[in-house]
Each structure stands twice: as structure tokens, then as C-alpha cells.
Scaffold this active site. Structure first.
Site: not given
Length: 364
Positions: A61-62, A65, A110, A113, A139, A170, A173, A175-176, A316
Site C-alpha cells: 500500500a502507498g 493509493k 514520507n 497523510g 488498505n 492500517n 501510519s 503520519n496521521t 515499494y
């Protein structure tokens, strides 16, 4: 075709800002002709989560998206593709710049977000390609400003169950803000209970939808004990180990760039993520399969991850530096290893080194 694509695209894309390069890569994949992939060696087939994977290599994933190019990726030889992270409502993500290459480390940082087109647009794309088959995971994550993040996950399970081969929850992460708090025992137990309940509610109409949990590599072993215990008690179908790390190994060469906030991925994550695969494997005790992610950039690295306990792997960041030809290189190396050792399938070596790896000094 893949060699030609890599030869042209890899040098060209390095001239662009990383996020612009990513966008160009997506557009380039849209233009690839719809060729039929070469059949995989039957020894590379993997049975996991009730699904039959033609080979163990997935796109993490990523990358895609919003489900723009899953079929192009499947045609390029991936055994499965995971799209997302998808949120209920469209989300622009964090301000740019938010993606950084660490060239000398073959790594990336990265802080995207969860930028994506939202559930409605992604569902439309997945429904349009549903007849094409292939294993396609979704995801799922919560919107940054959601008043009820658990409800976001439940809604996404209900929405995508008819078109998802499996789900990845998920909660890892970095970034949230606050998202990783959902890995804490009480919150995770509540989340997984409601996600599994949603899956069961839609099963009659949507069919089976395996649910996987994706965790951070930065959990303490005590926290991992709790996470695996809850995953087993709530009967999740598997775990993905692991997401990006907020740690910055002292071995990084790009020290200035490494100061950027966000999750680190790529080669420097390999040892930590592999250790976490092994630690998760010994705690799971065969209750469910694992997907190993983090720093896989060669056939040897893939083999190490599998011997640590991963039934499947995902790539990735390494594709930024190695190109899409890496997929075939890994498959060829894995097939050659099986032939050389007289084994009939990768399942015979999954977790073979897990106990040894967990006894080693902790990677720093």
C-alpha cells in the site's frame, strides 16, 4: 518490456521531485499495453488467508493509493496488489514537500497523510475492474478529522467487501496524528471486534473478506505481546509486519535529509522489520500467516524475510532504486533456491530462522 520501462524511467524520474516522479510513474503505468504476464513457477504459489497467490510478491500500500493502476501492476508480475490507504472521504494529506529520497541509503521518508480520492471514487474504479480477477487488497484508514475513527474503518469494510480480496486495517501510519494509539490494547480490541463484526454482517452478500492487521515496527515487545494476543483472540486472518519507522538508524548516510519528519522506509528498515516479523511469528504460533514488508531489495532479502516468518512479502521503496524488474529477479532467485534445495514450496521454509533471529542482539 519491463527492462525497457526501467531503463527509460529510472534515470528520468530521478530528475523530478519525488512526489512528481511518483505521479509520472502512475501515468506511465496507465500507458503500458495490456500484455499477459508470463506464468509463474508453480513452486512459488502460496495459499494464505483462504486465497491462492500465484507468487508471494505484492505491491505494498502507498504506491497506488486510489486504485488507478492495479491491473497494470498485476500484469507486471506481482502476485497481489494492495491499494490505499483509502479513507471514507477524499483527503489531500499533509502539505508538500512530504516525500523525500535518501539516495545513498536507498531509502525514503514520507509524511503523506493518507492522501487519496476517497471511498466513492475508489469503489467506482474497483467495481469497474472486478471481472478481471487477480488478488487485490484494500488498505483502509480513518480520515484525519474524523469524529469516530472506528466508525470509519467499519464503514470501509462494509463498502469494499464486494470488491476486495482482503482488507488491511492500517493503524500504524505515523503520519496521521493519534492513529498509532489504536495499536494500544483496549483501543485495538474494540476496533478489531467492530471490524470483524462488520465483515461478518456483509459476508452473506459479499463473500469472504480476510482481515489483516498492519502494525508499526516501533512497538515494544510488550506491546507486541498485546497486539498479537488481541489479533488471535479476535481471529484476524493475518498480520502485515511492518509499516514505516519513526526511528533514524545511526548508520544513515543522508543525515540532513534524515531529519525530515515522517516514516522511514527502504533498505535501512530491513533489519528492524525482519526482527519484528520473527518476533510476531513466534507469538502467533501458526494462528495466521504474516506478510513481511520493509527493505526487501533482492532475492536474498526476500528469502531472509520468509525464513523469519513471512508467507508473503511486499515491496515499494526498493522499486524507486531497483525498478520494476526487481519483481522478476526476486521470483527467479526464490525459484532457484527451491530447486537447489530440493523443496517443493516456499511454505517449507517459512519461519525456519525465526527462533534464531529472535535470539540475536536488537537491531540499532
Amino acid at each position: 518490456m519491463i527492462r525497457a520501462f526501467d531503463a527509460f524511467s529510472l534515470p528520468l524520474l530521478r530528475w523530478f521531485d519525488p512526489e512528481d516522479a511518483h505521479r509520472l510513474a502512475i501515468q506511465g503505468l496507465k500507458l503500458l499495453p495490456p500484455t499477459r504476464p508470463r506464468p509463474d513457477d508453480s513452486k512459488l504459489a502460496v495459499r494464505a488467508f483462504g486465497l491462492n497467490f500465484p507468487n508471494p510478491i505484492g505491491m505494498a500500500a502507498g504506491f497506488d493509493k486510489s486504485a488507478e493502476v492495479p491491473d497494470a501492476l498485476l500484469r507486471l508480475g506481482f502476485g497481489f496488489v494492495e491499494i490505499g490507504t483509502v479513507t471514507p472521504r477524499p483527503q489531500t494529506g499533509n502539505p508538500r514537500p512530504r516525500l523525500f529520497r535518501l539516495e545513498r541509503d536507498e531509502a525514503a521518508i514520507n509524511r503523506m497523510g493518507f492522501n487519496n480520492d476517497g471511498a466513492e471514487a475508489v469503489l467506482r474504479r474497483l467495481a469497474a475492474r472486478a471481472h478481471l480477477g487477480g488478488i487485490l487488497g484494500v488498505n483502509v484508514g480513518a480520515n484525519k478529522d474524523s469524529a469516530d475513527r472506528v466508525a470509519d474503518y467499519v464503514k470501509l469494510i462494509e463498502t469494499f467487501a464486494p470488491v476486495a480480496s482482503y482488507f488491511t486495517v492500517n493503524v500504524s501510519s505515523p503520519n496521521t496524528p493519534g492513529l498509532r494509539n489504536l495499536q494500544q490494547a483496549a483501543a485495538l480490541d474494540d476496533l478489531l471486534a467492530k471490524v470483524i463484526d462488520a465483515r461478518e454482517r456483509v459476508r452473506q452478500n459479499a463473500g469472504d473478506s480476510p482481515v489483516l492487521l498492519k502494525i508499526a515496527p516501533d512497538l515494544s515487545l510488550t506491546e507486541l505481546d498485546d497486539v498479537v494476543h488481541i489479533a488471535r483472540s479476535r481471529r484476524v486472518d493475518g498480520m502485515i509486519v511492518a509499516n514505516t519507522t519513526t526511528a533514524r538508524p545511526s548508520t544513515l548516510r543522508e543525515q540532513i535529509r534524515a531529519k525530515e519528519q515522517g516514516g522511514l522506509s527502504g533498505r535501512p528498515l530491513f533489519r528492524l522489520s525482519t526482527r519484528m516479523v520473527a518476533e510476531t511469528y513466534v507469538r502467533a504460533e501458526g494462528a495466521f500467516p504474516l506478510v513481511g514488508v520493509g527493505g526487501i531489495d533482492s532475492g536474498g532479502a526476500a528469502l531472509t524475510k520468509i525464513r523469519a516468518g513471512a508467507s508473503l512479502i511486499q515491496l515499494y521503496s526498493s522499486l524507486i532504486y531497483k525498478g520494476l524488474g526487481l519483481v522478476d529477479h526476486i521470483k527467479n532467485d526464490l525459484a532457484a533456491t527451491l530447486l537447489r534445495t530440493g523443496r517443493d514450496s516456499l511454505s517449507e521454509i517459512v519461519g525456519a530462522d525465526a527462533a534464531t533471529i529472535t535470539a540475536e542482539d536488537w537491531p540499532v
